[in-house]
Scaffold this active site. Structure first.
Site, PDB file in Angstrom:
ATOM      1  CE1 TYR A  31       1.256  -0.146   4.345  1.00 51.02           C
ATOM      2  CE2 TYR A  31       0.190   1.989   4.284  1.00 51.02           C
ATOM      3  CZ  TYR A  31       1.035   1.101   4.903  1.00 51.02           C
ATOM      4  OH  TYR A  31       1.678   1.449   6.061  1.00 51.02           O
ATOM      5  CE  LYS A 144       3.428   3.318   3.012  1.00 52.50           C
ATOM      6  NZ  LYS A 144       3.499   3.321   4.460  1.00 52.50           N
ATOM      7  CD  GLU A 176      10.693   2.037   9.944  1.00 51.37           C
ATOM      8  OE1 GLU A 176      10.527   2.952   9.132  1.00 51.37           O
ATOM      9  OE2 GLU A 176      10.491   0.840   9.664  1.00 51.37           O
ATOM     10  CG  LEU A 200       8.716   2.528   4.257  1.00 52.95           C
ATOM     11  CD1 LEU A 200       8.446   1.314   3.376  1.00 52.95           C
ATOM     12  CD2 LEU A 200       7.421   3.265   4.530  1.00 52.95           C
TER      13      LEU A 200
HETATM   14  N1  PMP Z   1       8.217   4.026   8.460  1.00 52.61           N
HETATM   15  C1  PMP Z   1       7.050   3.362   8.561  1.00 52.61           C
HETATM   16  C2  PMP Z   1       7.041   2.031   9.236  1.00 52.61           C
HETATM   17  C3  PMP Z   1       5.875   3.917   8.032  1.00 52.61           C
HETATM   18  O1  PMP Z   1       4.710   3.247   8.112  1.00 52.61           O
HETATM   19  C4  PMP Z   1       5.916   5.199   7.439  1.00 52.61           C
HETATM   20  C5  PMP Z   1       4.657   5.830   6.915  1.00 52.61           C
HETATM   21  N2  PMP Z   1       4.373   5.382   5.630  1.00 52.61           N
HETATM   22  C6  PMP Z   1       7.149   5.854   7.333  1.00 52.61           C
HETATM   23  C7  PMP Z   1       8.280   5.241   7.871  1.00 52.61           C
HETATM   24  C8  PMP Z   1       7.269   7.206   6.676  1.00 52.61           C
HETATM   25  O2  PMP Z   1       7.184   7.078   5.275  1.00 52.61           O
HETATM   26  P1  PMP Z   1       6.607   8.232   4.346  1.00 52.61           P
HETATM   27  O3  PMP Z   1       7.409   9.459   4.631  1.00 52.61           O
HETATM   28  O4  PMP Z   1       6.810   7.733   2.968  1.00 52.61           O
HETATM   29  O5  PMP Z   1       5.172   8.403   4.709  1.00 52.61           O
END
Ligand code: PMP
Length: 283
Positions: A31, A144, A176, A200
């Site tokens: 997603y 993701k 993270e 991620l």
């Molecule tokens: N890490 C995780 C585990 C996440 O779910 C998200 C949110 N999508 C992020 C980091 C931040 O990613 P992004 O800046 O692409 O939203």
């Protein structure tokens, strides 16, 4: 609300999830959440690229060419008269009789629909408290995937503790947040975990790295420990929907002087300017 289901746009109440959709049964899918500013999707290309990458990594073949998918996303924004808010995009492996293995001719299920706008002004200005938790997720956090069970469990803990986020620690190293990337500032240098299989690779994170480069702000994509996190001058977390959020307390311990840091504020400002530039350019 109008929902895209494969190639059709239907009303929310008309959408039916098949009980044998593998997204529903196994969390077998991938997603994205894309932010829409003034009707314009921000970093749409980056999000679709990451979606195709996640899908490829788990062996899901998205039928549409990226350009066709982008047109579909734009249609969802238009049909819902979206101004500000998130756009949720999900591709599950598809429908098949329940078994761990799947047939080779399975057709992915694509859905996309708007998420309500969340007001984040106070959060971004005042900063947030967080807790830490052990990172017990699998070792492909770069994908993701819909499998968010551990992220959900820990986010719920944070929620019950009355804080914004939980920062995950694997073997003493900060990876993270449950739904965000983590940055620290120490003596005017920025640190964040390298984009490997343990995190991620956030789109917001990537955009910030570009900003740091352009402004000559030194950023190290380097591991740092929980101790370094707690001793940092400034800490902030980033994500699509929250953008850049100052962290002012971790496990009840104040960060820096307990207020949003000055470097963090400059970064927020630079990010807002980037968003403004990008959405006007494309709008
Ligand atoms: N890490 C995780 C585990 C996440 O779910 C998200 C949110 N999508 C992020 C980091 C931040 O990613 P992004 O800046 O692409 O939203």
């Amino acid at each position: 609300m109008k929902v895209l289901v494969n190639s059709e746009i239907v009303e929310r109440k008309e959408v039916r999830v098949d009980i044998e959709d593998r997204g529903y049964q196994f969390g077998d899918g991938v997603y994205e959440v894309i932010n829409v500013y003034n009707g314009v999707p921000f970093t749409l290309k980056e999000h679709t690229t990451r979606l195709y990458r996640s899908a490829k990594e788990v062996g899901i073949e998205i039928k549409e060419e990226p350009e066709v998918l982008i047109q579909k996303i734009l249609r969802v924004i238009e049909r819902n008269d979206m101004v500000n808010g998130g756009l949720y995009l999900q591709v599950s492996r598809g429908v098949a009789p329940r078994a761990h293995q799947y047939p080779s001719d399975i057709e992915p299920t694509l859905i996309a629909y708007p998420l309500p706008y969340k007001e984040m002004k106070h959060t971004r200005n005042d900063g947030v408290s967080v807790i830490t938790a052990e990172d017990l997720r699998w070792l492909r956090c770069d994908i993701k995937s819909l499998n968010l069970l551990y992220n959900i469990m820990i986010k719920q803990k944070a929620n019950e503790a009355g804080v914004f986020e939980a920062i995950l620690i694997r073997n003493g190293i900060v990876t993270e947040g449950t739904s965000s990337n983590v940055f620290i500032v120490k003596r005017d240098e920025i640190f964040t975990h390298p984009a490997n299989n343990l995190i991620l690779s956030g789109i917001t994170r990537s955009k910030l790295l570009e900003i740091f480069d352009n402004n000559g702000w030194k950023c190290n994509e380097q591991e740092f420990s929980k101790q370094e996190l707690l001793a940092a001058d400034e800490v902030f977390v980033t994500s699509t929907t929250s953008e850049v959020v100052p962290v002012i307390s971790i496990d009840g311990t104040q960060v820096g002087d307990g207020k949003a840091g000055s470097m963090t504020k400059q970064i927020q400002q630079a990010f807002s300017e980037l968003v403004k530039r990008e959405v006007t350019k494309r709008g």
